[in-house]
Design an enzyme around this catalytic site. Structure first.
Site, mmCIF file in Angstrom:
data_model
loop_
_atom_site.group_PDB
_atom_site.id
_atom_site.type_symbol
_atom_site.label_atom_id
_atom_site.label_comp_id
_atom_site.label_asym_id
_atom_site.label_seq_id
_atom_site.Cartn_x
_atom_site.Cartn_y
_atom_site.Cartn_z
ATOM 1 N N ASP A 202 -8.802 -15.790 -38.994
ATOM 2 C CA ASP A 202 -9.956 -14.908 -38.802
ATOM 3 C C ASP A 202 -10.751 -15.327 -37.561
ATOM 4 O O ASP A 202 -10.513 -16.393 -36.986
ATOM 5 C CB ASP A 202 -10.838 -14.992 -40.059
ATOM 6 C CG ASP A 202 -11.903 -13.920 -40.076
ATOM 7 O OD1 ASP A 202 -11.735 -12.895 -39.374
ATOM 8 O OD2 ASP A 202 -12.915 -14.092 -40.779
ATOM 9 N N GLU B 9 -11.115 -13.432 -32.146
ATOM 10 C CA GLU B 9 -11.199 -12.539 -30.957
ATOM 11 C C GLU B 9 -11.360 -13.330 -29.663
ATOM 12 O O GLU B 9 -10.862 -12.846 -28.645
ATOM 13 C CB GLU B 9 -12.368 -11.549 -31.142
ATOM 14 C CG GLU B 9 -12.109 -10.501 -32.215
ATOM 15 C CD GLU B 9 -12.103 -11.080 -33.643
ATOM 16 O OE1 GLU B 9 -12.804 -12.081 -33.873
ATOM 17 O OE2 GLU B 9 -11.378 -10.539 -34.481
ATOM 18 N N ASP C 214 -13.637 -5.751 -40.604
ATOM 19 C CA ASP C 214 -14.760 -5.513 -41.525
ATOM 20 C C ASP C 214 -15.160 -4.043 -41.586
ATOM 21 O O ASP C 214 -16.105 -3.595 -40.947
ATOM 22 C CB ASP C 214 -15.965 -6.362 -41.087
ATOM 23 C CG ASP C 214 -15.659 -7.847 -41.192
ATOM 24 O OD1 ASP C 214 -14.699 -8.212 -41.892
ATOM 25 O OD2 ASP C 214 -16.380 -8.641 -40.568
HETATM 26 C C1 GLC Z 1 -15.202 -12.139 -41.304
HETATM 27 C C2 GLC Z 1 -13.917 -11.528 -41.811
HETATM 28 C C3 GLC Z 1 -14.023 -11.305 -43.305
HETATM 29 C C4 GLC Z 1 -14.333 -12.635 -43.989
HETATM 30 C C5 GLC Z 1 -15.621 -13.214 -43.426
HETATM 31 C C6 GLC Z 1 -15.925 -14.597 -43.992
HETATM 32 O O1 GLC Z 1 -16.234 -11.232 -41.403
HETATM 33 O O2 GLC Z 1 -13.588 -10.359 -41.144
HETATM 34 O O3 GLC Z 1 -12.824 -10.749 -43.784
HETATM 35 O O4 GLC Z 1 -14.464 -12.429 -45.354
HETATM 36 O O5 GLC Z 1 -15.520 -13.322 -42.019
HETATM 37 O O6 GLC Z 1 -14.897 -15.482 -43.721
#
Ligand code: GLC
Length: 819
Positions: A428, A431, A504
């Site tokens: 995650d 980017e 998200d």
């Molecule tokens: C980011 C991710 C989401 C995750 C969050 C906490 O917003 O896109 O999927 O739950 O971080 O890790």
């Protein structure tokens, strides 16, 4: 500020009258909003051939044309004659696959031709165009390739502008949050953490600079392999121009000929690779939340799945499993004995997937930080300070994943998690996302596999290289077991390492609609294994929206429910009845159809076909199909049309030409037209193509729960010969790379007096079950005789729904059902 001056040596020779205004929105740090002065190629006055590479020049600038295959030609521009290194993260190996090609020259043009494509270089103005074997022009420069010196960073802004026909449509570009057809729109590619993104928000998480054009029933693709911030304009600024440009790097693009969209996608995969076979459990239902903790909560969720008899294969641990959000650690208060918990979950059929972020907490008592610091693996600014930013753990530094040594180190860090039994890793914030500033400043340096660059060059590949490091590390540690990875950010080629989710999203009907488009778009942009956060990440869905999302999710290549930490509970049973039962029914359907989904994935892996196929991909010659975006095909045999509005009792959808069976009623419907279908909450429109052989497994609570004793083959009568694939293997090893798999092909053909089903097999894998249970739908006659390889089958029934049922040995070669 320095003024950008024109180089008198290369005064534009062919500036179109309004070209000065053409890219007026380009955000140029040097000259701000002043008109941009660009330089254009002059006249193409010579050509030099080196095997499959052709070099053209106007005396200063050079253009390289490379024949890759019969269908693929690459074009590069070197403004002052010096090309950059031959290196690409997207195309790891540029192999020449065509031996027959030739160069022609007449007074007007040079022409490089394969058996399928011609690349024309017009001498007078250096315009490049492509035509097919019938000399039908498919793509043509509207202006010659051009560039602008990038004074502050060095290098060039590079531009390519092609003509755009009145009914030309555009598809692709990855996960753009907009309508399927990109005509009339403009986009930027700059990987961005886009929490709660909105319709038309751009850019978002990924950069896939590849589009497919369809015009007059001919498709071609353009893959602009440039990792800098890139821009695409599909007839927005000027209705008759399509442009793509980048804020640096090389103008390097591949022209990929169709003539069908499917050929374009296949050939794009030839360049960028396909997704390896995921472990079979990854096709199951996955349950995620930010976050399930402590351990007791995780166990309770798992237990409820089994009590409720709702199949589920994976539970995710979001950031709270870590100690202070430090990657590769466990919060011992919440998870005192991770190995034990993961083992017990595994005994109950649940795989554990954990999240990992790129930000490493600056903390000299933290082993990952210490190692990274000692080895000098963290990114640095131009003046050598470390790149620092705040993410979940607080103050962080970030590994330079574009350094192969760093990737190897990172891959090795997973040893402990794998030893604890973790089966998959969720990548995650790559980017990369940084709180406050958004991402890294442009001047951060990257090793870029020895081809050095600033963050301007590496930004869009950072996430891809992170998940690559993760995937390769897991592959090493797990030996012959297939790792499961999922990523948020990526660049073209990322599919070689991972699945992807759309980030998200929001619990609204609008997002349900958008997600449906995004998944189709990702599929045809080279990202086969994709899914949305079912239910919507932020906000609260009601039971109806959640159930409609589960229904779409059933037919998403990747199926995971996920929700933000500040939302109410979001499991398939959270909304009570009738929702729980309907959610169960659809998740069960996913497990029943798993062999079909798995076989479709094999077709992707082996042949480069997309999993989801928009209707335009089936009938690209019908202009009205260019704007259909609700209904789609899952593989070749299923057509799905999700319900995207609240309270909808019925909906219209288009069935492409041919015969179809309504999956729920077995009614035969003629395609090539729009139909109206009832949409009670417990179904969505689902049609099976006539002639399909749809393999089905028994419902299981998780993949591998039970030994499969027989496979159901649902066969849909057709009077046209039709082929279907059925792929099986061990499901979790790479043995398929050594041909240990079974690829069965079923060929069926019917008439008013008989129906023949033939089976052929390739590969070295033998499944354990011995029998097939046949369900034959739509026979136009009453069968009295069934022969399996010349032996009669005496036991068969025709049930109350007129479905013919019988069993055979799995090894049959030919079955004939006759009057
Ligand atoms: C980011 C991710 C989401 C995750 C969050 C906490 O917003 O896109 O999927 O739950 O971080 O890790």
């Amino acid at each position: 500020m320095e003024e950008n001056t024109k180089d008198p040596e290369i005064e534009p020779t062919n500036v179109v009258a309004d070209e000065e205004e053409d890219f007026k929105h380009v955000n140029n740090p040097v000259i701000g909003l002043k008109p941009i002065q660009k330089k254009y190629l002059g006249t193409a006055n010579s050509c030099l051939q080196q095997t499959n590479k052709f070099y053209f020049t106007d005396g200063d600038a050079k253009v390289e044309v490379v024949v890759v295959t019969d269908q693929i030609i690459r074009v590069r521009l070197a403004p002052h004659g010096v090309f950059l290194d031959e290196f690409s993260y997207a195309v790891p190996k540029l192999e020449q696959k065509t031996t027959e090609f030739a160069l022609f020259e007449d007074e007007n043009e040079f022409r490089v031709s394969t058996n399928v494509v011609n690349c024309h270089i017009r001498k007078a103005d250096f315009f490049i165009s492509f035509s097919d074997a019938e000399h039908h022009i498919t793509s043509s420069d509207a202006v010659s390739m051009h560039w602008e010196e990038n004074v502050s960073f060095g290098g060039y802004y590079v531009f390519c502008t092609k003509t755009c026909a009145p009914q030309e449509s555009f598809f692709g570009l990855g996960d753009k949050a907009t309508e399927l057809n990109l005509r009339g729109k403009r986009f930027v590619n700059w990987n961005t953490d886009a929490y709660s993104f909105q319709w038309n928000q751009d850019p978002i998480y990924r950069t896939i600079p590849f589009y497919i054009s369809v015009n007059e029933n001919i498709a071609h693709g353009i893959f602009f392999d440039n990792t800098y911030k890139s821009h695409f304009d599909f007839g927005k600024e000027q209705n008759d121009h399509t442009s793509f440009w980048a804020d640096g790097g090389e103008l390097r693009y591949y022209y990929i000929h169709g003539p069908h969209m499917m050929d374009v996608v296949k050939n794009y995969h030839l360049l960028t690779g396909t997704h390896a076979m995921p472990p079979m459990w990854a096709f199951g239902y996955h349950q995620c939340r930010w976050s399930y903790y402590p351990e007791a909560k995780v166990r309770a969720i798992a237990k409820t799945f089994r009590e409720q008899q709702i199949p589920c294969d994976a539970i995710y641990l979001d950031i709270d499993y870590m100690d202070g959000y430090r990657c590769f650690t466990w919060n011992k208060k919440y998870f005192p004995d991770p190995k034990k918990m993961v083992k017990e979950l595994s005994d109950d059929g649940f795989k554990t997937v954990v999240i990992i972020d790129p930000g490493i907490r600056v903390d000299d008592n933290y082993w990952v930080f210490k190692e990274g610091k000692e080895k000098n693996y963290f990114c640095r600014r131009s003046d050598d300070y470390f790149m620092e930013g705040h993410v979940w753990p607080g103050r962080c530094q970030f590994p330079d994943f574009t350094n192969p040594e760093v990737r190897e180190w990172w891959g090795g860090l997973f040893q402990g998690l794998v030893e604890a039994g973790v089966a998959g890793v969720w990548n995650d914030m790559n980017e990369p996302a940084v709180f406050g500033t958004g991402t890294f400043p442009d001047d951060v340096r990257h090793q870029y596999d020895g081809h050095r660059g600033s963050h301007r060059k590496a930004h869009n590949v950072y996430g891809m290289q992170m998940v690559r490091a993760t995937y390769e590390g897991l592959r090493n540690i797990m030996k012959n077991k297939r790792p499961f990875t999922i990523t948020r950010a990526g660049y073209s080629g990322v599919q070689r390492y991972t699945s992807v989710w759309t980030g998200d999203n929001v619990a609204t009907w609008e997002h349900l609609k958008l997600g449906n488009i995004q998944l189709q778009r990702l599929s045809i942009s080279g990202i086969p294994f994709c899914g949305t956060d079912i239910g919507g990440f932020s906000g609260e869905p009601d039971g109806e929206l959640f159930t409609r999302w589960i229904q779409i999710g059933t037919f998403a290549p990747f199926m995971r429910a996920h929700s933000a930490g500040d939302t109410k509970e979001r499991e398939p049973w959270s909304f009570g009845e009738p929702y729980t039962s309907i959610n169960r029914k659809f998740i069960e359907l996913r497990y029943r159809l798993m062999p079909y989904f798995y076989s479709t994935f094999w077709e992707h892996h082996r042949y480069g076909f997309p999993i989801l196929r928009p209707i335009v991909m089936q009938e690209q010659g019908e202009y009205s199909n260019h704007y259909r975006q609700d209904e789609f095909k899952y593989g070749d045999k299923l057509l799905v049309c999700p319900v995207l509005e609240p309270g909808q009792k019925s909906r219209k959808l288009y069935l492409h030409k041919g015969q179809w069976y309504n999956f729920w009623t077995n009614e035969i419907v003629e395609g090539g037209k729009e139909i109206e279908v009832e949409t009670p909450l417990d179904t969505i429109p689902l049609f099976v193509k006539a002639g399909a052989v749809l393999p089905e497994y028994p419902v299981m609570q998780y993949v591998g729960e039970k030994e499969i004793e027989e496979v159901i083959l649902n066969v849909y009568f057709n009077d046209i010969e039709t082929n279907s694939f059925f792929f099986e293997d061990y499901g979790e090893t790479f043995a398929y790379e050594q041909d240990i798999y079974s690829e069965k092909k079923f060929a069926v053909r019917g008439s008013v007096i008989n129906f023949v089903i033939e089976q052929s097999m390739e590969g070295l894998y033998t499944p354990r079950y011995e029998t097939y249970q046949f369900n034959v739908f739509g026979l136009p006659f009453t069968p009295t005789k069934i022969m399996a390889d010349d032996k009669p089958i005496t036991e068969f029934t025709i049930n109350e729904n007129k479905v013919l049922e019988f069993q055979t040995n799995k090894k049959f070669k030919k079955i004939e059902i006759a009057v």
